[in-house]
Each structure stands twice: as structure tokens, then as C-alpha cells.
Scaffold this motif. Structure first.
Motif, mmCIF file in Angstrom:
data_model
loop_
_atom_site.group_PDB
_atom_site.id
_atom_site.type_symbol
_atom_site.label_atom_id
_atom_site.label_comp_id
_atom_site.label_asym_id
_atom_site.label_seq_id
_atom_site.Cartn_x
_atom_site.Cartn_y
_atom_site.Cartn_z
ATOM 1 N N TYR A 157 48.577 7.395 86.984
ATOM 2 C CA TYR A 157 49.105 6.186 87.594
ATOM 3 C C TYR A 157 48.557 6.205 89.020
ATOM 4 C CZ TYR A 157 52.498 2.846 89.462
ATOM 5 O OH TYR A 157 53.088 1.774 90.075
ATOM 6 N N GLU A 158 48.093 5.080 89.517
ATOM 7 C CA GLU A 158 47.350 5.043 90.782
ATOM 8 C C GLU A 158 48.082 5.734 91.936
ATOM 9 O OE1 GLU A 158 44.557 4.917 93.444
ATOM 10 O OE2 GLU A 158 44.158 4.199 91.425
ATOM 11 N N ASP A 199 40.706 2.312 85.705
ATOM 12 C CA ASP A 199 40.214 2.022 87.050
ATOM 13 C C ASP A 199 39.669 3.297 87.692
ATOM 14 O OD1 ASP A 199 41.036 -0.681 87.014
ATOM 15 O OD2 ASP A 199 43.064 -0.107 87.628
ATOM 16 N N LYS A 200 38.743 3.138 88.611
ATOM 17 C CA LYS A 200 38.246 4.213 89.470
ATOM 18 C C LYS A 200 37.926 5.490 88.698
ATOM 19 C CE LYS A 200 40.948 2.358 93.263
ATOM 20 N NZ LYS A 200 42.130 2.580 94.085
ATOM 21 N N ILE A 201 37.093 5.366 87.693
ATOM 22 C CA ILE A 201 36.727 6.530 86.888
ATOM 23 C C ILE A 201 35.733 7.398 87.665
ATOM 24 C CG2 ILE A 201 35.721 7.309 84.707
ATOM 25 C CD1 ILE A 201 36.452 4.503 83.574
ATOM 26 N N LEU A 245 45.633 4.687 77.667
ATOM 27 C CA LEU A 245 44.337 5.323 77.915
ATOM 28 C C LEU A 245 44.273 6.703 77.266
ATOM 29 C CD1 LEU A 245 43.809 4.391 81.670
ATOM 30 C CD2 LEU A 245 42.510 3.512 79.724
ATOM 31 N N ALA A 246 45.326 7.489 77.442
ATOM 32 C CA ALA A 246 45.358 8.828 76.852
ATOM 33 C C ALA A 246 45.323 8.755 75.332
ATOM 34 C CB ALA A 246 46.596 9.585 77.337
ATOM 35 N N SER A 303 42.263 6.113 86.736
ATOM 36 C CA SER A 303 43.542 5.520 87.129
ATOM 37 C C SER A 303 43.950 4.433 86.158
ATOM 38 C CB SER A 303 43.437 4.894 88.524
ATOM 39 O OG SER A 303 43.208 5.873 89.494
ATOM 40 N N ALA A 304 45.265 4.202 86.112
ATOM 41 C CA ALA A 304 45.843 3.144 85.292
ATOM 42 C C ALA A 304 46.812 2.344 86.157
ATOM 43 C CB ALA A 304 46.559 3.735 84.093
ATOM 44 N N THR A 305 47.091 1.133 85.716
ATOM 45 C CA THR A 305 47.910 0.220 86.514
ATOM 46 C C THR A 305 49.408 0.468 86.384
ATOM 47 O OG1 THR A 305 47.774 -1.372 84.705
ATOM 48 C CG2 THR A 305 46.186 -1.612 86.513
#
Length: 117
Positions: free
Chosen positions: A91-92, A20-22, A51-52, A41-43
């Protein structure tokens, strides 16, 4: 692989894994730390690790391994340092707290809309 190309690849890899929100910020003129920062971001913590992991795997397939990885144990903020490109996977809630975009507001934000799926 030059730093801009690596930055674009990182954005695309993160996007494919539903980050999210890259954001991608050129910081070469404001710091010696890197040429570009990529922030995503991740949820949840599992998503942060996913993701990493995917980013590290995909870029290794292309011959680029990170020089360092930090934060993997907590999975609230994982940093993959590729030297000229540093990728921050948050994390967001952690991202909101540290607000790197504001900290590096002197950098130039890249238009990544054409890279996203």
C-alpha cells in the motif's frame, strides 16, 4: 526459470494489473536473501491483495509457486518469496514508510521501461 526471467515476468504481471511505481533491484551482491527484489505499490488494500493473488496465480501457471507468502492478512505489505526473487507489494503509504529502495540502494536498479505496457 532463472531469476532474471522470473523478475521480468513479475514486473510484467504487476504492470498488467495496474501496479504503481514498479521497481526491480538486483541485490545478489549485497545480500544472501535473494538475487532480485521487485517492489510495487497499490492504491488500497484490495488492490494489494489483487496484485499478490494475480502474481501468485500467473506464476503458478508457469510452474513457479512461492516458497512463502507473508502479510496477506493486513494487506498493507504482502511479500511473495520465490527464493531467488522476492516480490514486495505495498500500500503506497506503507511503502513510503519503509522505503526499501533506500534501504537497498547498494543494489543495482534494473531498467524495466521496456517491460511496461
Amino acid at each position: 526459470m532463472e531469476s532474471l526471467e522470473l523478475t521480468k515476468l513479475a514486473v510484467q504481471i504487476l504492470d498488467k494489473k495496474k501496479a504503481d511505481k514498479i521497481e526491480a533491484i538486483q541485490v545478489r551482491d549485497v545480500t544472501i536473501l535473494a538475487d532480485y527484489f521487485v517492489i510495487a505499490s497499490a492504491t488500497n488494500s484490495t488492490h494489494v491483495k489483487s496484485l499478490a493473488d494475480e502474481l501468485e496465480f500467473a506464476l503458478k501457471q508457469l510452474g513457479r509457486a512461492p516458497e512463502r507468502i507473508e502479510g496477506y492478512q493486513s494487506a498493507n505489505w504482502i511479500v511473495l518469496d520465490y527464493g531467488d526473487v522476492v516480490v514486495h507489494v505495498f500500500y503506497e503509504e506503507t511503502r513510503s514508510y519503509y522505503n526499501l529502495e533506500k534501504l537497498w540502494s547498494d543494489g543495482i536498479r534494473l531498467d524495466i521501461a521496456g517491460l511496461l505496457g
